[in-house]
Scaffold this motif. Sequence first.
Motif, mmCIF file in Angstrom:
data_model
loop_
_atom_site.group_PDB
_atom_site.id
_atom_site.type_symbol
_atom_site.label_atom_id
_atom_site.label_comp_id
_atom_site.label_asym_id
_atom_site.label_seq_id
_atom_site.Cartn_x
_atom_site.Cartn_y
_atom_site.Cartn_z
ATOM 1 N N UNK A 567 25.964 -52.859 142.288
ATOM 2 C CA UNK A 567 27.095 -53.793 142.405
ATOM 3 C C UNK A 567 26.925 -54.928 141.395
ATOM 4 N N UNK A 568 25.710 -55.454 141.305
ATOM 5 C CA UNK A 568 25.474 -56.542 140.348
ATOM 6 C C UNK A 568 25.656 -56.054 138.910
ATOM 7 N N UNK A 569 25.171 -54.848 138.632
ATOM 8 C CA UNK A 569 25.275 -54.330 137.270
ATOM 9 C C UNK A 569 26.739 -54.112 136.868
ATOM 10 N N UNK A 570 27.515 -53.537 137.775
ATOM 11 C CA UNK A 570 28.911 -53.255 137.406
ATOM 12 C C UNK A 570 29.706 -54.555 137.272
ATOM 13 N N UNK A 571 29.326 -55.561 138.084
ATOM 14 C CA UNK A 571 29.992 -56.860 137.967
ATOM 15 C C UNK A 571 29.670 -57.488 136.611
ATOM 16 N N UNK A 572 28.415 -57.376 136.229
ATOM 17 C CA UNK A 572 27.998 -57.950 134.945
ATOM 18 C C UNK A 572 28.681 -57.230 133.775
ATOM 19 N N UNK A 573 28.649 -55.908 133.785
ATOM 20 C CA UNK A 573 29.202 -55.129 132.666
ATOM 21 C C UNK A 573 30.711 -55.312 132.550
ATOM 22 N N UNK A 574 31.369 -55.484 133.671
ATOM 23 C CA UNK A 574 32.831 -55.605 133.638
ATOM 24 C C UNK A 574 33.272 -57.040 133.382
ATOM 25 N N UNK A 575 32.319 -57.956 133.359
ATOM 26 C CA UNK A 575 32.687 -59.364 133.192
ATOM 27 C C UNK A 575 33.441 -59.885 134.404
ATOM 28 N N UNK A 576 33.053 -59.407 135.581
ATOM 29 C CA UNK A 576 33.739 -59.787 136.835
ATOM 30 C C UNK A 576 33.744 -61.313 136.979
ATOM 31 N N UNK A 577 34.918 -61.864 137.147
ATOM 32 C CA UNK A 577 35.035 -63.308 137.346
ATOM 33 C C UNK A 577 34.799 -64.124 136.093
ATOM 34 N N UNK A 578 34.492 -63.474 134.994
ATOM 35 C CA UNK A 578 34.173 -64.193 133.760
ATOM 36 C C UNK A 578 35.339 -64.228 132.777
ATOM 37 N N UNK A 579 36.294 -63.336 132.996
ATOM 38 C CA UNK A 579 37.380 -63.233 132.023
ATOM 39 C C UNK A 579 38.681 -63.692 132.666
ATOM 40 N N UNK A 580 39.495 -64.416 131.878
ATOM 41 C CA UNK A 580 40.805 -64.817 132.382
ATOM 42 C C UNK A 580 41.767 -63.674 132.111
ATOM 43 N N UNK A 581 42.383 -63.173 133.160
ATOM 44 C CA UNK A 581 43.285 -62.031 133.009
ATOM 45 C C UNK A 581 44.730 -62.502 133.102
ATOM 46 N N UNK A 582 45.611 -61.875 132.332
ATOM 47 C CA UNK A 582 47.028 -62.267 132.391
ATOM 48 C C UNK A 582 47.640 -61.940 133.752
ATOM 49 N N UNK A 583 48.746 -62.563 134.040
ATOM 50 C CA UNK A 583 49.445 -62.322 135.303
ATOM 51 C C UNK A 583 49.813 -60.838 135.412
ATOM 52 N N UNK A 584 49.609 -60.278 136.578
ATOM 53 C CA UNK A 584 49.901 -58.855 136.763
ATOM 54 C C UNK A 584 48.716 -57.962 136.448
ATOM 55 N N UNK A 585 47.647 -58.558 135.954
ATOM 56 C CA UNK A 585 46.428 -57.793 135.663
ATOM 57 C C UNK A 585 45.315 -58.310 136.560
ATOM 58 N N UNK A 586 44.532 -57.390 137.128
ATOM 59 C CA UNK A 586 43.453 -57.809 138.020
ATOM 60 C C UNK A 586 42.377 -56.744 138.050
ATOM 61 N N UNK A 587 41.220 -57.161 138.565
ATOM 62 C CA UNK A 587 40.112 -56.221 138.717
ATOM 63 C C UNK A 587 39.862 -55.961 140.202
ATOM 64 N N UNK A 588 39.395 -54.752 140.469
ATOM 65 C CA UNK A 588 39.022 -54.398 141.831
ATOM 66 C C UNK A 588 37.697 -53.674 141.814
ATOM 67 N N UNK A 589 36.973 -53.793 142.923
ATOM 68 C CA UNK A 589 35.658 -53.148 143.001
ATOM 69 C C UNK A 589 35.562 -52.270 144.233
ATOM 70 N N UNK A 590 34.738 -51.232 144.130
ATOM 71 C CA UNK A 590 34.383 -50.416 145.286
ATOM 72 C C UNK A 590 32.972 -49.910 145.091
#
Lengths: 730, 180
Positions: A567-590
């Motif tokens: 979970x930590x690795x995928x969050x790090x690699x995906x830049x979870x919470x680190x990137x500003x995403x445009x409206x209508x774009x979002x990230x999800x995790x499982x």
Amino acid sequence: MTKTNLNRRSFLQVTALAGGGVLFGLYPKAAALAQGARGAQASLQPSSFISIASNGLVTITAKNPETGQHARNMLPMMIAEELDVEWKDIKIVRADLDAKYGSQFSGGSTATPGNWEPMRQIGGAARHMLIAAAAQTWGVAESECSTASGRVIHKASNRSLGYGELASKAATMPVPDLKSLKLKDPKDYKIIGKTTIGAETKDVVMGKPIFGIDVTVPGMLYATFQKCPVYGGKAVSANLDAIKAMKGVKHAFIVEGQPITGNFMTSDPGLEPGVAIVADSWWAAQSAREKLEVKWDEGKWATQNSVDIAKKADEISKQPAARTLRKDGDVEAVYKSGAKVVEGAYIYPFISHAPLEPQNCTAHFQDGKMEIWATSQTPQNGRGMVSRILGIPENNITIHLVRGGGGFGRRLNNDYMCEAAWISKTVGAPVKLLWTREDDMQHDYFRPGGFQYLKGAVDSNGKLVAWQDHFIGYGDGERFTASGNIDGGEFPARFVPNFLMQSSVMPLGLKTGALRAPRSNVYAWVFQSFIDELAHAAGKDPVQFRLDLLSSGTPGGMNAERMIGVVKLVAEKSGWGQRKLPKGTAMGIGFHFSHQGYFAQVAEVTVLANKKIKVNKVWSAGDIGSQIINPGAAENQTQGAVVDGMSELLQEISLKNGRVVQSNYHQHPMLKMSQTPPIEVHFIKSNNSPTGLGEPALPPILPAVCNAIFTATGERIRTLPITKQGFSFA
Amino acid sequence: MIKLKVNGVNRQFDGDPEMPLLWYLRDDLDLKGAKFGCGMGLCGACTVHLNGKTVRACSTPVSAAANAAITTVEGLSSDGTHPVQVAWQELDVPQCGYCQAGQIMSACALLAKNPKPTDADIDTAMNGNLCRCGTYLRVRAAIHKAAELTASNTTKPATKPVAKTSRAGANLLPRNSGKK
């Protein structure tokens, strides 16, 4: 011939070959006992795991069925590594079904964990005996000898001998004690951990006839088999005379089979009733089938409908559950305590395996013996069924393991094998049975659909304090339909102090079975979606909420530390919470643990107009132990698992008047190239024995995509396929 | 009597003209490369070239191939050295491999008319070829690779950039394809 114990179940057998070669085989004990009566002659079959010819040619036998997982590379890679030969110098041959290979099974992501030790041991034992032969030849100590690239080397005297030159002497050397056999230090690996190209890739790109559907046997006839569109129905009569008069048709007959009358199916039912048409070409058989008129006795399931099933599930959900599978703490007390309570009903459909190669099988019954060419993932089971249904002793049944155009669990069942064998025996000729896509889609062992009514609560600190699931599936009493079972240990059991898992079942007139990552392929969607609902209710970041949850477990089941790692690795690699995403774009995790593998995946999704979804990118992190045996194939499998999981978001098999509604790919779609996102694949190499990959890489992508859709739109997907809520892939 | 050319060999067919080309290729000519997947032109596993253009052999009657040149995956090379086949091997594209002959034939047709396709070009050309194992990312990468291989093969002797492009595309068409 010498033998030594390898473990409780098997021993190593070394056999000298005529012409100065040597064979190394790993034999299961039960088979050895059975084989004993046949004596030395039987053991001389050139079909052992390693064969070293006197000219130095090393042939390694790949024992498992291949349906696209590169099993025919991976098992030989383990042997070749410890044997210390160059990958390019070996020849790989595929095994037929034979007890001397032990388990020949493709499923459950078991090939790696089940073979990691014995396959390396057999290679290492062979290498040890080649060293012993060289040391004796030179009159030097074994400890002074080393190996490289298929040669034994005595560095001190600058001498070397090729394995071929040593083969006949090696066969006379004492077999090493396998428990004390020193296997390679992984840092010295030259093959394991390096990408090898598929053993049959060249044949594939050249269009060579390597698949089940490509089998031809001299004098072969072609068959189609029409089963009742309602499961469990049987043919009463048919216009067989008219069919037999058609061009090319040689035989047409009703197969009584063994109609099933129970409340649901648990496994291979055996030979199903139907009408066989046998012709001199498949097209002739299929054209005749277009004119076939059958009077069916449709049996007890002729009124079964998906709409009624859903209504019934809804009614059951309002009643107390039939069974309690696990109860920790007191969820009701939590609900009354002022904690924030969330409820959600998750509903998912039956889906079909839909491997691109429709089920087929070639069978030839002659002189009391049956020869079969099949793509089965469980050929041993198939042989047992054919033996039972046709009354042919198992040792008179030969099965050739032909490459399958995708398995995904469909070929765990052997219905097509029984049909082909029956038809061949009836007509007394070799017969290739080929199903149409429609046959394949409507007579599958479907991934069971189901209904899960969830309720949970978070306390004022945002901690998950209660989890409740009323699982409504199919079965009878305490039995669940195949691959439609649930137990009390499902995550987040042991991670939530107040936990209640209950179940109820309904009867079902449809075959069900294991689809890649059975149960997990959809339970992960349910559990990880609902965890996401609770994270949002708690006002917590979905990754942090999961990490907190994983840190609060009690021992048993999955290893929370390994899951936290991915979970930590995928969050790090995906830049979870680190990137500003445009409206209508979002990230999800499982994340999900299955088949001994730990996987977490993140999807970045943009929701366009008209609820069209564009998955921009997927990141996958997995922990399947200390080695990624064939990294290129592992990447391919993982990316394929993500594509497969995304396709499952679109698929549905429904029932109307007892019949499967969907018939072909236009009604049961799969992802297309333009819809496939870039997929980054990462692995943690943890200090654990290597385990399988084909299945555990799939489940997390479904909730990852749906959780991203929620964050982007505020709409929670609680029903699959996603088209039920108006979503589709752009 | 239907006359046609398959992988450069003249053939005559006197069976049911409505029989799909696929069964003529697979069961009469024993060319097993083109595969049966859906029977409705939905999956692309049966893709072959008819006068250089892709057709779904499962839903193309033999009569539609009268006087035409058909190329199957077996017609690309006798030894797996066609640039598209080479790229497919280098990237180890297949998992189960069942769809790949169809993928390869669609890729060849694309590269013949567009020797340097973009991702979007590839997606458009390949969207009718389904892969149940999900190897799309590798299929796309292999098409780029094949384009490179072909370009580098043809640039060695060539000096004019214009010639490069056209010859690169022409090279990807197997012999006999598109010509009667």
